[in-house]
Design a protein around this motif. Sequence first.
Motif, PDB file in Angstrom:
ATOM      1  N   TYR A 105     -31.757  38.133  34.780  1.00 29.72           N
ATOM      2  CA  TYR A 105     -31.432  36.846  34.166  1.00 29.72           C
ATOM      3  C   TYR A 105     -30.216  36.938  33.261  1.00 29.72           C
ATOM      4  O   TYR A 105     -29.562  35.940  32.980  1.00 29.72           O
TER       5      TYR A 105
ATOM      6  N   TYR B 290     -30.334  28.043  29.804  1.00 25.70           N
ATOM      7  CA  TYR B 290     -30.032  28.039  31.233  1.00 25.70           C
ATOM      8  C   TYR B 290     -30.403  29.366  31.884  1.00 25.70           C
ATOM      9  O   TYR B 290     -30.852  29.404  33.041  1.00 25.70           O
TER      10      TYR B 290
ATOM     11  N   CYS C  59     -21.628  29.295  34.197  1.00 25.51           N
ATOM     12  CA  CYS C  59     -21.703  30.348  33.179  1.00 25.51           C
ATOM     13  C   CYS C  59     -20.574  31.358  33.338  1.00 25.51           C
ATOM     14  O   CYS C  59     -19.982  31.805  32.358  1.00 25.51           O
TER      15      CYS C  59
ATOM     16  N   GLN D 132     -32.795  29.212  35.293  1.00 27.22           N
ATOM     17  CA  GLN D 132     -31.908  29.195  36.449  1.00 27.22           C
ATOM     18  C   GLN D 132     -32.622  29.605  37.730  1.00 27.22           C
ATOM     19  O   GLN D 132     -32.302  29.100  38.810  1.00 27.22           O
ATOM     20  N   SER D 133     -33.607  30.493  37.627  1.00 26.45           N
ATOM     21  CA  SER D 133     -34.275  30.978  38.833  1.00 26.45           C
ATOM     22  C   SER D 133     -34.992  29.866  39.576  1.00 26.45           C
ATOM     23  O   SER D 133     -35.222  29.956  40.784  1.00 26.45           O
TER      24      SER D 133
ATOM     25  N   THR E  79     -25.437  25.399  41.261  1.00 30.39           N
ATOM     26  CA  THR E  79     -26.376  26.511  41.115  1.00 30.39           C
ATOM     27  C   THR E  79     -27.075  26.802  42.433  1.00 30.39           C
ATOM     28  O   THR E  79     -27.279  27.964  42.792  1.00 30.39           O
TER      29      THR E  79
ATOM     30  N   ARG F 123     -24.789  30.940  39.046  1.00 32.26           N
ATOM     31  CA  ARG F 123     -24.305  30.550  37.727  1.00 32.26           C
ATOM     32  C   ARG F 123     -22.768  30.462  37.682  1.00 32.26           C
ATOM     33  O   ARG F 123     -22.107  31.146  36.896  1.00 32.26           O
TER      34      ARG F 123
END
Length: 470
Positions: A287, A223, A110, A227-228, A102, A107
Amino acid sequence: MPIVPEPSGSADEAMVSLYAASKKIYPRSVEGIFTYWRWIFVALTQLVFYGLPWLEWGTRQAVLFDLASRRFYIFGLVLYPQDFIYLTGLLVISALALFLFTAVAGRLWCGFACPQTVYSEIFLWIEHKIEGDRSARIRLDDADFSIEKLVKKVYKHIIWIFLSIWTGFTFVGYFTPIRELVMEFFLTQMSAWELFWVFFYAFATYGNAGFMREQVCKYMCPYARFQSAMFDNDTLIVTYDTERGEPRGARSKSADVAALNLGSCVDCTLCVQVCPTGIDIRDGLQYECIGCGACADVCDTVMDKLGYPKGLVRYSTQNAMDNKWTPSQMWQRLMRPRVQIYTMILVAVTVGLFVSISMRSPFKVDVVRDRSSLSRITEYGTLENVYRLQIMNASEVEQIYRLGVKGLPELKITTETQISVAPAQARWVVLSADIPYGSAQAGSHKIEFEVEALGIGHAVLEKSVFIVPR
């Protein structure tokens, strides 16, 4: 002056709903480098998932989590509940890898390997083959009822359901030997729990990949929310080059862009049409973006057709965009201290885990004193303590073990001193340890049982106590 309430039916009153119905997203098919790599990961992950249960290792399934007998078989490795530390190490490695990937490129998990992404791609591919591309699917859903519509919808859902059930069946095959599970299925002898988990996993796959899709990523997956916290200005993310693309607008291929005062973006909205979560990447990082790169692929296709340079939508970093760095400058900055620290910790933990596994004992020993009788005098005039000894054979061959004890003068085992344990099995043994009466002071004395595996020369010491009554 009395206050008169305004009638509830006032013309100025408006009904505001806080609920917005979800609109179905019809992702457009796209080709490109990121799509190519996404399908490679789809193939690899599914080859592993569907193929592993069918691999054999000797006389058993290569990967099997036998919960009934509390054994985990991973190729030549046999793990017991006492080996839970290895699962902890694996989870730590997974978390560190997630942090590292990450920090480097957002991502990645993802967009390319997450089961939700993988199965959504598979289900969308089936839908595309049966109902057609984006425009054809929209027309079919908007059309009135017809035999053609019924046949296509039923055919699609039959394939979806079959794939979902097979996925659930494969999942259960990791916990029940899959060949036995197939025979149980044909003989209608599957247990209630096996049936439950097959259909539960199938229902989850069918619902998540067939209907919920982007809603899982947007609303259910945590997530997306945190994630940020792992991003910084040197993290590679899918980015729209606003300075180059704006002002956007339609134009012909031969138009003079400078005269029209237009940027490179032709406002074709294809980047929105291919997005699996339905966002517009031109609005900046959101996001909901899973970093799949579909928008970059389709934008490069449009740029090619117009004769413009590629990369209007691309993987880049915030610092690279702001400072107009070259690709080499951007890649140099990727190996920043944060990434180096993550990498070193990840390598250290991974090496430590594999070294620990390679050095683990091929068997385990557990000693429990018999609490029903702390100590007794035998007919031979000796003082006896009784123990229950468990030996867990973690190897794939039958082993013979020699038992010994030390810690007190003339302490010896008066029961059987050699036992055999079948491959990957555990065996409980009741044994007695004696000392001459009066040879030791009253109280609790520390002793050690020594268990040696004959033929491999490996021994394990297990501590216990010998009770001498007053």
